[in-house]
Design a protein around this motif. Structure first.
Motif, PDB file in Angstrom:
ATOM      1  N   ARG A 401       0.838  -1.211   0.000  1.00  0.00           N
ATOM      2  CA  ARG A 401       0.000   0.000   0.000  1.00  0.00           C
ATOM      3  C   ARG A 401       0.868   1.256   0.000  1.00  0.00           C
ATOM      4  O   ARG A 401       0.534   2.252  -0.653  1.00  0.00           O
ATOM      5  CB  ARG A 401      -0.937  -0.006   1.215  1.00  0.00           C
ATOM      6  CG  ARG A 401      -1.920   1.158   1.230  1.00  0.00           C
ATOM      7  CD  ARG A 401      -2.859   1.096   0.039  1.00  0.00           C
ATOM      8  NE  ARG A 401      -3.577   2.333  -0.185  1.00  0.00           N
ATOM      9  CZ  ARG A 401      -3.107   3.367  -0.901  1.00  0.00           C
ATOM     10  NH1 ARG A 401      -1.894   3.313  -1.438  1.00  0.00           N
ATOM     11  NH2 ARG A 401      -3.834   4.448  -1.080  1.00  0.00           N
ATOM     12  N   ALA A 403       3.923   1.448  -1.235  1.00  0.00           N
ATOM     13  CA  ALA A 403       4.540   1.533  -2.565  1.00  0.00           C
ATOM     14  C   ALA A 403       3.587   2.177  -3.567  1.00  0.00           C
ATOM     15  O   ALA A 403       3.991   2.999  -4.395  1.00  0.00           O
ATOM     16  CB  ALA A 403       4.945   0.140  -3.034  1.00  0.00           C
ATOM     17  N   ASP A 404       2.306   1.826  -3.491  1.00  0.00           N
ATOM     18  CA  ASP A 404       1.316   2.455  -4.374  1.00  0.00           C
ATOM     19  C   ASP A 404       1.203   3.953  -4.108  1.00  0.00           C
ATOM     20  O   ASP A 404       1.117   4.764  -5.039  1.00  0.00           O
ATOM     21  CB  ASP A 404      -0.058   1.795  -4.173  1.00  0.00           C
ATOM     22  CG  ASP A 404      -0.189   0.484  -4.917  1.00  0.00           C
ATOM     23  OD1 ASP A 404       0.699   0.151  -5.717  1.00  0.00           O
ATOM     24  OD2 ASP A 404      -1.198  -0.212  -4.693  1.00  0.00           O
ATOM     25  N   GLN A 405       1.199   4.307  -2.840  1.00  0.00           N
ATOM     26  CA  GLN A 405       1.035   5.713  -2.471  1.00  0.00           C
ATOM     27  C   GLN A 405       2.138   6.581  -3.077  1.00  0.00           C
ATOM     28  O   GLN A 405       1.887   7.702  -3.529  1.00  0.00           O
ATOM     29  CB  GLN A 405       1.047   5.841  -0.932  1.00  0.00           C
ATOM     30  CG  GLN A 405       0.867   7.245  -0.404  1.00  0.00           C
ATOM     31  CD  GLN A 405      -0.564   7.756  -0.542  1.00  0.00           C
ATOM     32  OE1 GLN A 405      -1.488   6.965  -0.742  1.00  0.00           O
ATOM     33  NE2 GLN A 405      -0.755   9.064  -0.441  1.00  0.00           N
ATOM     34  N   PHE A 406       3.349   6.044  -3.088  1.00  0.00           N
ATOM     35  CA  PHE A 406       4.489   6.816  -3.582  1.00  0.00           C
ATOM     36  C   PHE A 406       4.930   6.374  -4.977  1.00  0.00           C
ATOM     37  O   PHE A 406       6.011   6.748  -5.435  1.00  0.00           O
ATOM     38  CB  PHE A 406       5.651   6.716  -2.588  1.00  0.00           C
ATOM     39  CG  PHE A 406       5.401   7.470  -1.310  1.00  0.00           C
ATOM     40  CD1 PHE A 406       5.723   8.812  -1.201  1.00  0.00           C
ATOM     41  CD2 PHE A 406       4.786   6.851  -0.229  1.00  0.00           C
ATOM     42  CE1 PHE A 406       5.472   9.518  -0.031  1.00  0.00           C
ATOM     43  CE2 PHE A 406       4.528   7.547   0.944  1.00  0.00           C
ATOM     44  CZ  PHE A 406       4.868   8.893   1.044  1.00  0.00           C
ATOM     45  N   LYS A 407       4.055   5.581  -5.631  1.00  0.00           N
ATOM     46  CA  LYS A 407       4.272   5.184  -7.025  1.00  0.00           C
ATOM     47  C   LYS A 407       5.648   4.544  -7.240  1.00  0.00           C
ATOM     48  O   LYS A 407       6.355   4.830  -8.219  1.00  0.00           O
ATOM     49  CB  LYS A 407       4.088   6.386  -7.958  1.00  0.00           C
ATOM     50  CG  LYS A 407       2.673   6.953  -7.935  1.00  0.00           C
ATOM     51  CD  LYS A 407       2.523   8.139  -8.870  1.00  0.00           C
ATOM     52  CE  LYS A 407       1.065   8.574  -8.998  1.00  0.00           C
ATOM     53  NZ  LYS A 407       0.431   8.922  -7.732  1.00  0.00           N
ATOM     54  N   LEU A 408       6.018   3.664  -6.305  1.00  0.00           N
ATOM     55  CA  LEU A 408       7.284   2.944  -6.429  1.00  0.00           C
ATOM     56  C   LEU A 408       7.109   1.766  -7.384  1.00  0.00           C
ATOM     57  O   LEU A 408       6.101   1.060  -7.334  1.00  0.00           O
ATOM     58  CB  LEU A 408       7.750   2.436  -5.067  1.00  0.00           C
ATOM     59  CG  LEU A 408       7.998   3.492  -3.976  1.00  0.00           C
ATOM     60  CD1 LEU A 408       8.497   2.818  -2.704  1.00  0.00           C
ATOM     61  CD2 LEU A 408       9.007   4.538  -4.447  1.00  0.00           C
ATOM     62  N   LYS A 409       8.080   1.535  -8.211  1.00  0.00           N
ATOM     63  CA  LYS A 409       8.036   0.443  -9.178  1.00  0.00           C
ATOM     64  C   LYS A 409       8.867  -0.742  -8.672  1.00  0.00           C
ATOM     65  O   LYS A 409       9.858  -0.574  -7.958  1.00  0.00           O
ATOM     66  CB  LYS A 409       8.586   0.907 -10.534  1.00  0.00           C
ATOM     67  CG  LYS A 409       7.862   2.121 -11.117  1.00  0.00           C
ATOM     68  CD  LYS A 409       6.409   1.810 -11.421  1.00  0.00           C
ATOM     69  CE  LYS A 409       5.723   3.014 -12.080  1.00  0.00           C
ATOM     70  NZ  LYS A 409       4.278   2.764 -12.310  1.00  0.00           N
ATOM     71  N   ASN A 433      -5.000  -8.940  -8.663  1.00  0.00           N
ATOM     72  CA  ASN A 433      -5.561  -7.667  -9.120  1.00  0.00           C
ATOM     73  C   ASN A 433      -7.090  -7.763  -9.053  1.00  0.00           C
ATOM     74  O   ASN A 433      -7.728  -8.330  -9.933  1.00  0.00           O
ATOM     75  CB  ASN A 433      -5.098  -7.374 -10.542  1.00  0.00           C
ATOM     76  CG  ASN A 433      -5.507  -5.989 -11.020  1.00  0.00           C
ATOM     77  OD1 ASN A 433      -5.905  -5.146 -10.219  1.00  0.00           O
ATOM     78  ND2 ASN A 433      -5.426  -5.759 -12.316  1.00  0.00           N
ATOM     79  N   ARG A 529      -5.447  -6.642  -4.251  1.00  0.00           N
ATOM     80  CA  ARG A 529      -5.345  -5.181  -4.379  1.00  0.00           C
ATOM     81  C   ARG A 529      -6.599  -4.672  -5.088  1.00  0.00           C
ATOM     82  O   ARG A 529      -6.896  -5.068  -6.212  1.00  0.00           O
ATOM     83  CB  ARG A 529      -4.097  -4.815  -5.181  1.00  0.00           C
ATOM     84  CG  ARG A 529      -3.873  -3.346  -5.443  1.00  0.00           C
ATOM     85  CD  ARG A 529      -2.555  -3.187  -6.201  1.00  0.00           C
ATOM     86  NE  ARG A 529      -2.271  -1.809  -6.583  1.00  0.00           N
ATOM     87  CZ  ARG A 529      -2.646  -1.268  -7.746  1.00  0.00           C
ATOM     88  NH1 ARG A 529      -3.336  -1.986  -8.639  1.00  0.00           N
ATOM     89  NH2 ARG A 529      -2.330  -0.024  -8.033  1.00  0.00           N
ATOM     90  N   VAL A 531      -8.498  -1.210  -6.214  1.00  0.00           N
ATOM     91  CA  VAL A 531      -8.266   0.212  -6.436  1.00  0.00           C
ATOM     92  C   VAL A 531      -9.465   0.819  -7.137  1.00  0.00           C
ATOM     93  O   VAL A 531      -9.968   0.275  -8.128  1.00  0.00           O
ATOM     94  CB  VAL A 531      -6.994   0.430  -7.294  1.00  0.00           C
ATOM     95  CG1 VAL A 531      -6.817   1.902  -7.641  1.00  0.00           C
ATOM     96  CG2 VAL A 531      -5.766  -0.095  -6.563  1.00  0.00           C
ATOM     97  N   LYS A 535     -10.054   8.743  -8.235  1.00  0.00           N
ATOM     98  CA  LYS A 535      -9.428   9.143  -6.981  1.00  0.00           C
ATOM     99  C   LYS A 535     -10.414   9.947  -6.142  1.00  0.00           C
ATOM    100  O   LYS A 535     -10.865  11.021  -6.547  1.00  0.00           O
ATOM    101  CB  LYS A 535      -8.170   9.979  -7.247  1.00  0.00           C
ATOM    102  CG  LYS A 535      -7.080   9.221  -7.991  1.00  0.00           C
ATOM    103  CD  LYS A 535      -6.572   8.033  -7.187  1.00  0.00           C
ATOM    104  CE  LYS A 535      -5.465   7.282  -7.909  1.00  0.00           C
ATOM    105  NZ  LYS A 535      -5.039   6.082  -7.162  1.00  0.00           N
TER     106      LYS A 535
END
Length: 590
Positions: A401, A403-409, A433, A529, A531, A535
């Motif tokens: 969660r 990682a998603d918030q900060f758009k980490l790949k 997904n 996950r 989503v 937003k």
């Protein structure tokens, strides 16, 4: 002292006034100091995890829509997270307390959980979710009462009693963890605890002298609600009370069709509510028993928990043999048929005024299907691991969660297969997904030799079918599409399957795992996950201000500052929590 007391009362008064001015739903507040103590539940001194110096921990008592605030002080020598099993954390997987959603609370740190028990009622429990710590304790009950305006489908009980049962080892959780890391089985447990205590000495050979046992005191002619939770490691337990029926009324937030049982199998991670009527003659005390199931009973006799039910007019101690467990050594369908008999009470109101059955799950079209298969442990890259559909889950250093918030790949892969892999097993951070507002069918196929219980965070799913053999498309013809029970933890018998349906209406990252602690520790889990492509804060709360950072984001973590504890609901709750935290500094932990 007088000044301190006055200041505490003043601070609490301000907090409550602030809360009443700005919040529609009240807060309940708990301080948890989590530490090691020495206890001897089975007669052997060992290190256990206590909360506020108590083992097990306190029961959290709340009401539908309450905001629950738990300030955790970690006094262990290792990191910690608390998970609230069955609490759906609506719109906030940030508070779920699992490695895929939260960074651990470091030793000597405080961290404050805040979440709303939105639209829920029922019987649940909490436990530490990291490092095999549940095997050492740190667990307790979690009650969500109905609001006064919502009727319950039975007369108000004369008492409410929480009972925690579970298998237990006299080795510390660190030793158990090392055994698993070394590729070993844990072996047979050393016993079963009931509310953190060992067995009553019903047999001088099997039970040593001097063990402290649990006694539940009752009055004749009354009805009590028993909330029974299997908080153990890996053993299914049969629960029964000598000479008494157990009227099942609720499981994990759903009212059930009311049925009497002389005993009920409770699998790891499951919770049930029974009504117990004290209608016997009290010629003596009565045994409360939790015994191991699906094992060689002659070898597992010591893996039996025994407590005492004592009427206020009891005439003597319990004596003689224990009440018999189910006699089904050669009938593998008995327990499954019992599980199938547990059905949803479609006419009862749950957390809301409308009947539970007004959600007609059987008429909703399935949008996605996953067949998840587990097998006995395998060796991957020289390590003993467990798998789901051929994948052994690896928890990422940075929570999914976050990682998603900060758009980490590259933190995880959104590629969990819809069917089991046909190639060699592998270790991956592979995630399901889920489609927001989709309707997911999951088939849990157990090709291992022991019962597995599966839990999904964030949801109550519908248990619509189970049978022995391999699931096929034709198995859908046996599904219960009307009153299958809605719950968060279901059992899957060895060589059998269980089918569940999930309405994916809760945005977040949600853990799907086996509750068998050894298999979970070795990788038998994944995450779903969900989503919302639009937003909006209406479907998920913002990241809490007190979020912890780790992994790729560890440089963002500031030093601990207790007074900065915040909540998910914005600045008005920041003041509320801060004031309560200041009060907590001046008050001893309760």
């Amino acid at each position: 002292m007088a000044l301190n007391k006055f200041l505490v009362l003043f601070l609490i008064h301000i907090a409550l006034l602030w809360n009443s001015c700005f919040a529609e739903d009240p807060f309940v507040f708990y301080n948890f100091e989590i530490s090691y103590i020495t206890a001897s539940p089975l007669g052997v001194p060992q290190q256990v995890i206590a909360i506020n110096n108590k083992f097990p921990g306190p029961t959290i008592n709340s009401t539908t829509n309450n905001n629950v605030v738990v300030n955790v002080r970690n006094k262990l020598d290792e990191s910690l997270l608390l998970h609230w099993s069955g609490i759906q954390q609506r719109r906030s997987s940030w508070q779920d307390g699992l490695r895929g959603t939260n960074c651990p609370i470091p030793p000597k740190w405080n961290w404050t959980y805040q979440f709303q028990v939105k639209d829920q009622i029922g019987s649940f429990f909490y436990f530490p979710s990291l490092n095999f710590q549940r095997a050492a304790g740190g667990f307790g009950g979690f009650i969500i009462n109905n609001r006064d305006i919502i009727p319950i489908p039975f007369a108000t009980p004369d008492g409410d009693i929480t009972i925690l049962i579970g298998d237990w080892y006299t080795r510390n959780h660190t030793a158990l963890r090392k055994a698993l890391d070394a590729g070993k089985d844990l072996g047979m447990p050393d016993g079963v605890l009931i509310n953190g205590k060992g067995p009553y000495r019903y047999n001088d050979t099997l039970v040593p002298d001097g063990i402290d046992y649990e006694t539940i005191n009752v009055h004749p002619g009354k009805t009590y609600r028993l909330r029974v939770h299997n908080v153990g490691i890996s053993t299914s337990l049969n629960f029964r009370i000598q000479s008494h029926n157990l009227l099942l009324v609720e499981t994990e937030g759903s009212y059930t069709v009311q049925q009497n049982y002389t005993s009920l199998d409770i699998h790891v991670g499951q919770s049930y509510s029974f009504l117990l009527t004290t209608d016997q003659n009290a010629s003596s005390d009565y045994y409360i028993v939790a015994s191991a199931r699906f094992v060689n009973e002659s070898q597992w006799k010591r893996v039996t928990g025994v407590a005492i039910l004592r009427y206020s007019n009891s005439k003597g101690k319990a004596a003689g043999p224990l009440p018999d467990p189910p006699q089904d050594e050669y009938d593998k369908t008995f327990s499954m048929n019992q599980a199938r008999s547990i059905r949803w009470n479609v006419s009862a109101s749950g957390a809301r005024p409308n009947p539970q059955g007004s959600f007609r799950y059987g008429s909703i079209n399935v949008t996605e299907i996953f067949v998840l298969r587990n097998k006995p442990p395998v060796t991957i890259d020289g390590k003993r691991r467990t798998t789901l559909s051929g994948i052994s889950f690896v928890n990422p250093a940075t929570p999914i969660r976050l990682a998603d918030q900060f758009k980490l790949k590259g933190v995880y892969k959104l590629d969990f297969p819809t069917k089991p892999l046909t190639g060699p097993p592998k270790m991956e951070t592979s995630v399901i997904n889920g489609t927001y507002r989709g309707f997911m069918e999951v088939i849990l196929q157990n090709n291992d030799t022991k019962v597995q219980s599966y839990h999904l965070s964030g949801y109550a799913f519908f248990v619509v079918g189970m049978d022995y053999g391999e699931w096929s498309e034709n198995s859908r013809g046996t599904y219960n599409k009307w009153d299958g029970i809605a719950r968060s933890t279901t059992q899957v018998y060895p060589g059998a399957w269980t089918a569940i349906l999930i309405s994916l209406d809760n945005v977040g990252v949600w853990n799907l795992r086996t509750e068998n602690l050894d298999s979970w520790y070795l990788g038998q889990e994944t995450y779903v996950r969900v989503v919302n492509p639009e937003k909006t804060n209406k479907t998920e709360f913002p990241m809490p201000d007190n979020v912890l950072y780790c992994g790729a984001l560890s440089k963002m973590q500031k030093p601990q500052d207790v007074s900065s504890a915040t909540s998910i609901t914005g600045s008005r709750s920041k003041l509320f929590i801060t004031v309560l935290m200041l009060a907590a500094v001046l008050l001893p932990f309760r």
